[in-house]
Write an enzyme that holds these catalytic residues in place. Structure first.
Site, PDB file in Angstrom:
ATOM      1  N   ASP A   1       0.857  -1.186   0.000  1.00 24.19           N
ATOM      2  CA  ASP A   1       0.000   0.000   0.000  1.00 24.19           C
ATOM      3  C   ASP A   1       0.895   1.238   0.000  1.00 24.19           C
ATOM      4  O   ASP A   1       1.914   1.274   0.677  1.00 24.19           O
ATOM      5  CB  ASP A   1      -0.866  -0.038   1.272  1.00 24.19           C
ATOM      6  CG  ASP A   1      -1.810   1.152   1.359  1.00 24.19           C
ATOM      7  OD1 ASP A   1      -2.070   1.779   0.312  1.00 24.19           O
ATOM      8  OD2 ASP A   1      -2.280   1.449   2.479  1.00 24.19           O
TER       9      ASP A   1
ATOM     10  N   ASP B   1      -4.524   3.573   2.712  1.00 30.35           N
ATOM     11  CA  ASP B   1      -5.931   3.160   2.810  1.00 30.35           C
ATOM     12  C   ASP B   1      -6.068   1.669   3.152  1.00 30.35           C
ATOM     13  O   ASP B   1      -7.177   1.134   3.176  1.00 30.35           O
ATOM     14  CB  ASP B   1      -6.711   3.492   1.522  1.00 30.35           C
ATOM     15  CG  ASP B   1      -6.234   2.677   0.329  1.00 30.35           C
ATOM     16  OD1 ASP B   1      -5.256   1.917   0.462  1.00 30.35           O
ATOM     17  OD2 ASP B   1      -6.840   2.792  -0.759  1.00 30.35           O
TER      18      ASP B   1
ATOM     19  N   ASP C   1      -1.545  -1.071  -3.862  1.00 36.47           N
ATOM     20  CA  ASP C   1      -1.855  -0.313  -5.083  1.00 36.47           C
ATOM     21  C   ASP C   1      -0.677  -0.308  -6.059  1.00 36.47           C
ATOM     22  O   ASP C   1       0.397  -0.842  -5.762  1.00 36.47           O
ATOM     23  CB  ASP C   1      -2.286   1.115  -4.718  1.00 36.47           C
ATOM     24  CG  ASP C   1      -1.338   1.741  -3.707  1.00 36.47           C
ATOM     25  OD1 ASP C   1      -0.127   1.569  -3.880  1.00 36.47           O
ATOM     26  OD2 ASP C   1      -1.820   2.367  -2.727  1.00 36.47           O
TER      27      ASP C   1
ATOM     28  N   ASP D   1      -4.182  -9.701 -16.104  1.00 36.53           N
ATOM     29  CA  ASP D   1      -5.128 -10.792 -15.908  1.00 36.53           C
ATOM     30  C   ASP D   1      -6.392 -10.459 -16.703  1.00 36.53           C
ATOM     31  O   ASP D   1      -7.003  -9.419 -16.479  1.00 36.53           O
ATOM     32  CB  ASP D   1      -5.464 -10.875 -14.408  1.00 36.53           C
ATOM     33  CG  ASP D   1      -5.860 -12.257 -13.961  1.00 36.53           C
ATOM     34  OD1 ASP D   1      -6.518 -12.963 -14.747  1.00 36.53           O
ATOM     35  OD2 ASP D   1      -5.528 -12.631 -12.824  1.00 36.53           O
TER      36      ASP D   1
ATOM     37  N   ASP E   1      -8.225 -15.849 -17.176  1.00 36.03           N
ATOM     38  CA  ASP E   1      -9.014 -16.409 -16.086  1.00 36.03           C
ATOM     39  C   ASP E   1     -10.003 -17.469 -16.598  1.00 36.03           C
ATOM     40  O   ASP E   1     -10.671 -17.253 -17.625  1.00 36.03           O
ATOM     41  CB  ASP E   1      -9.791 -15.248 -15.442  1.00 36.03           C
ATOM     42  CG  ASP E   1     -10.472 -15.630 -14.146  1.00 36.03           C
ATOM     43  OD1 ASP E   1      -9.761 -15.929 -13.191  1.00 36.03           O
ATOM     44  OD2 ASP E   1     -11.724 -15.611 -14.109  1.00 36.03           O
TER      45      ASP E   1
ATOM     46  N   GLU F   1      -5.979 -20.233 -17.590  1.00 39.11           N
ATOM     47  CA  GLU F   1      -6.310 -21.011 -16.388  1.00 39.11           C
ATOM     48  C   GLU F   1      -7.288 -22.104 -16.808  1.00 39.11           C
ATOM     49  O   GLU F   1      -8.368 -21.805 -17.302  1.00 39.11           O
ATOM     50  CB  GLU F   1      -6.947 -20.114 -15.327  1.00 39.11           C
ATOM     51  CG  GLU F   1      -7.208 -20.846 -14.026  1.00 39.11           C
ATOM     52  CD  GLU F   1      -8.171 -20.106 -13.094  1.00 39.11           C
ATOM     53  OE1 GLU F   1      -8.145 -20.366 -11.896  1.00 39.11           O
ATOM     54  OE2 GLU F   1      -8.966 -19.288 -13.587  1.00 39.11           O
TER      55      GLU F   1
ATOM     56  N   HIS G   1      -3.228 -17.048  -5.823  1.00 39.07           N
ATOM     57  CA  HIS G   1      -4.119 -16.323  -4.914  1.00 39.07           C
ATOM     58  C   HIS G   1      -5.365 -17.128  -4.537  1.00 39.07           C
ATOM     59  O   HIS G   1      -6.164 -16.659  -3.740  1.00 39.07           O
ATOM     60  CB  HIS G   1      -4.527 -14.997  -5.556  1.00 39.07           C
ATOM     61  CG  HIS G   1      -5.315 -15.213  -6.810  1.00 39.07           C
ATOM     62  ND1 HIS G   1      -4.747 -15.732  -7.968  1.00 39.07           N
ATOM     63  CD2 HIS G   1      -6.619 -15.046  -7.086  1.00 39.07           C
ATOM     64  CE1 HIS G   1      -5.685 -15.856  -8.882  1.00 39.07           C
ATOM     65  NE2 HIS G   1      -6.833 -15.448  -8.373  1.00 39.07           N
ATOM     66  N   ASP G   2      -5.556 -18.282  -5.164  1.00 39.88           N
ATOM     67  CA  ASP G   2      -6.711 -19.125  -4.850  1.00 39.88           C
ATOM     68  C   ASP G   2      -6.319 -20.338  -4.002  1.00 39.88           C
ATOM     69  O   ASP G   2      -7.184 -21.140  -3.641  1.00 39.88           O
ATOM     70  CB  ASP G   2      -7.353 -19.670  -6.143  1.00 39.88           C
ATOM     71  CG  ASP G   2      -7.962 -18.568  -7.009  1.00 39.88           C
ATOM     72  OD1 ASP G   2      -8.410 -17.552  -6.443  1.00 39.88           O
ATOM     73  OD2 ASP G   2      -7.979 -18.727  -8.246  1.00 39.88           O
TER      74      ASP G   2
END
Ligand code: NOJ
Length: 544
Positions: free
Chosen positions: A25, A29, A33, A102, A203, A245, A319-320
């Site tokens: 970050d 926030d 980013d 992505d 994806d 994917e 990330h999954d």
């Protein structure tokens, strides 16, 4: 030959996946980013990677953390601006890093202007951009279920029809049968290509050619026709890396996707190895021990069947998925040793390795109370299983083992508050082990997990055999070792990994004296057949 001119540059490349929300970050926030990523480019260069795959940063209501896109040609304000994205592409180039975007093309967000139009009336020109079926409210067209639970059909009173969604209700499936949809998508891809992106990850691409009336969601009849058209109209114009994917891919299907003639993608993410530790025919939450011999067989089969006929991606994490060191390694007593062993095992194979942020540090799964989880899939499953009467402790055991949030906790940069990830309140809790487990500490330690990854990347670039060698599984029926040989005309390499905590003697006979030890995670001077817990070695010999 320069990387640009070499069409297959990605065969030698190592890719690093960034989950932007959780990486760095820059504005306090609590959400990572693009400016934060720019700040960390020298870290990535030091690691030695060639390209970054960015999980989606497009405009999105964030129902599924950006995999629900409401504008494919703009950046979500939580991540920055289009200008920041252009800066990132340029700055990354200075660090010899390409940016892979992505592409989520199976569905859009329900807040995309196409869908907002589509649901106004059946006559609206955008109506046919999505998949609609007549029916009666309360009686969906069929029993298809979404991947995040519940029916795959959602009623829209205004048009008195159901729309089809394979993920959340806020992710309506796009209608690839409609030529206009396809053309819009190709234009958008070309627009990003002009901005200088180095490639795309696609994806759930095996779901685009669905035929819900025939209950077909994956690998539909027109799938490869659509992909070939897309590839012709977009990717083939440049030496891009593309990775689809494809949960439903078999080696046979993957050979089509990654055909060396370049008609589809560079490679796909295949998941056969990833699904081994769940009960057959059930959901990922239904845990089962890893069948080790099966893991060897599966990985070996993919190595063999794609040799010179396709190309493999190599990955443990994304990330999954849960963190590999917690999953198949040992995140307590032997965290470092097992993280390195798993790295050696994967990076010695043929294919393009992917490192998921924090994997290079041996980051681990988290264990929170249910209120601290953020992931829609995890929360839906928790609710559904509670309703069905599952025991709380069983549900939580599944969450600890498989929740996607295991991978989504903030990147652990240093030992300051919130691991140096943010000066604000992080969107998801930082794993408390950051105090000892962080990048700053590991970069000062020549024997860290980070250093191991650096070495593996360097070796892959130095020795051709990593890229082009044949693959032969050794000790197939051995219950302790994962070992294999790679060989080309000039070189031979043998990778031997003790997969478990127990000391074990390696039964494989080879003229070890004549092989050089390229890497050993214990840095032993005197080599013998006895392997320490999770010990991993790479032997090498020049043949001529
Ligand atoms: C696969 C992505 O990796 C995952 O994070 C996402 O939820 C689904 N596709 C839906 O886009």
């Amino acid at each position: 030959m320069s990387a640009e001119r070499n069409r297959d540059w990605w065969k030698k490349a190592v890719i690093y996946q960034i989950y932007p929300r959780s990486f760095q970050d820059s504005n306090g926030d609590g959400i990572g980013d693009l400016k934060g990523i720019i700040r960390r480019l020298s870290y990535l260069e030091e690691l030695g990677i060639d390209a970054v795959w960015l999980s989606p940063v497009y405009q999105s209501p964030q129902d599924d953390n950006g995999y629900d896109i409401s504008d494919y040609q703009d950046i979500d304000p939580i991540f920055g601006t289009l200008e920041d994205m252009e800066d990132l592409i340029q700055e990354a180039e200075k660090h010899h890093i390409k940016i892979i975007m992505d592409l989520v093309l199976n569905h859009s967000s329900d807040e995309h202007r196409w869908f907002k139009e589509a649901k106004k009336s059946r006559e609206n020109p955008y109506h046919d951009y999505y998949i609609w079926r007549d029916g009666e409210e309360g009686t969906p067209p069929n029993d298809l279920r979404g991947c995040f639970g519940g029916s795959a059909w959602e009623w829209v009173p205004q048009v008195k029809q159901y729309y089809f969604h394979q993920f959340s209700v806020k992710q309506p499936d796009l209608n690839w049968e409609n030529e206009k949809v396809r053309q819009e998508i190709y234009q958008m891809i070309n627009w990003w290509m002009e901005k200088g992106v180095g490639g795309f990850r696609l994806d759930v691409i095996d779901k685009i050619a669905k035929e819900p009336d025939r209950m077909i969601t994956d690998n539909g009849p027109r799938l490869h026709e659509f992909i070939q058209e897309m590839s012709r109209e977009t990717f083939q114009k440049a030496a891009l890396i593309t990775v689809g994917e494809a949960w439903g891919a078999t080696p046979e299907i993957a050979r089509r996707y990654s055909n060396p003639d370049g008609s589809e993608f560079s490679m796909v993410f295949q998941f056969e190895h990833i699904e081994l530790d769940q009960q057959q025919g059930k959901e990922k939450w239904d845990l089962a021990p890893l069948p080790f011999l099966k893991l060897k067989q599966v990985l070996a089969r993919w190595q063999k069947e794609l040799y010179q006929k396709g190309w493999n991606s190599l990955f443990w994490d994304n990330h999954d998925l849960p963190r590999i060191v917690s999953r198949w390694g040992n995140d307590k007593t032997y965290r470092e040793e097992s993280a390195k062993m798993l790295a050696v095992l994967l990076h010695g194979m043929q294919g393009t390795p992917y490192i998921y942020q924090g994997e290079e540090l041996g980051m681990t799964n988290a264990r929170y109370s249910i209120e601290e989880y953020r992931d829609i899939e995890t929360l839906n499953m928790y609710r559904e299983r509670r309703e069905k009467g599952y025991k709380e402790s069983d549900i939580m055991a599944s969450v600890y083992a498989k929740s996607r949030d295991n991978a989504r906790t903030p990147m652990q940069w240093d030992s300051t508050e919130n691991a140096g990830f943010t000066e604000g309140v992080p969107w998801i809790k930082v794993n408390p082990n950051y105090v000892k487990l962080n990048a700053e500490q590991q970069m000062q330690d020549a024997d860290s997990v980070f250093a191991c990854y650096q070495t593996l990347i360097r070796l892959r670039k130095k020795y051709e055999v990593f890229t082009d060698g044949t693959f032969a599984l050794l000790l197939e029926d051995d219950h302790d070792f994962f070992a294999y040989a790679r060989e080309n005309q000039n070189e031979k390499m043998i990778v031997v990994c003790n997969f478990y905590e127990k000391m074990a003697d390696c039964q494989y006979k080879e003229d070890w004296e004549h092989m050089e030890l390229l890497y050993d995670n214990y840095h032993m001077e005197k080599q013998d057949h006895r392997y320490r817990p999770y010990e991993a070695r790479i032997y090498y010999r020049k043949k001529r």
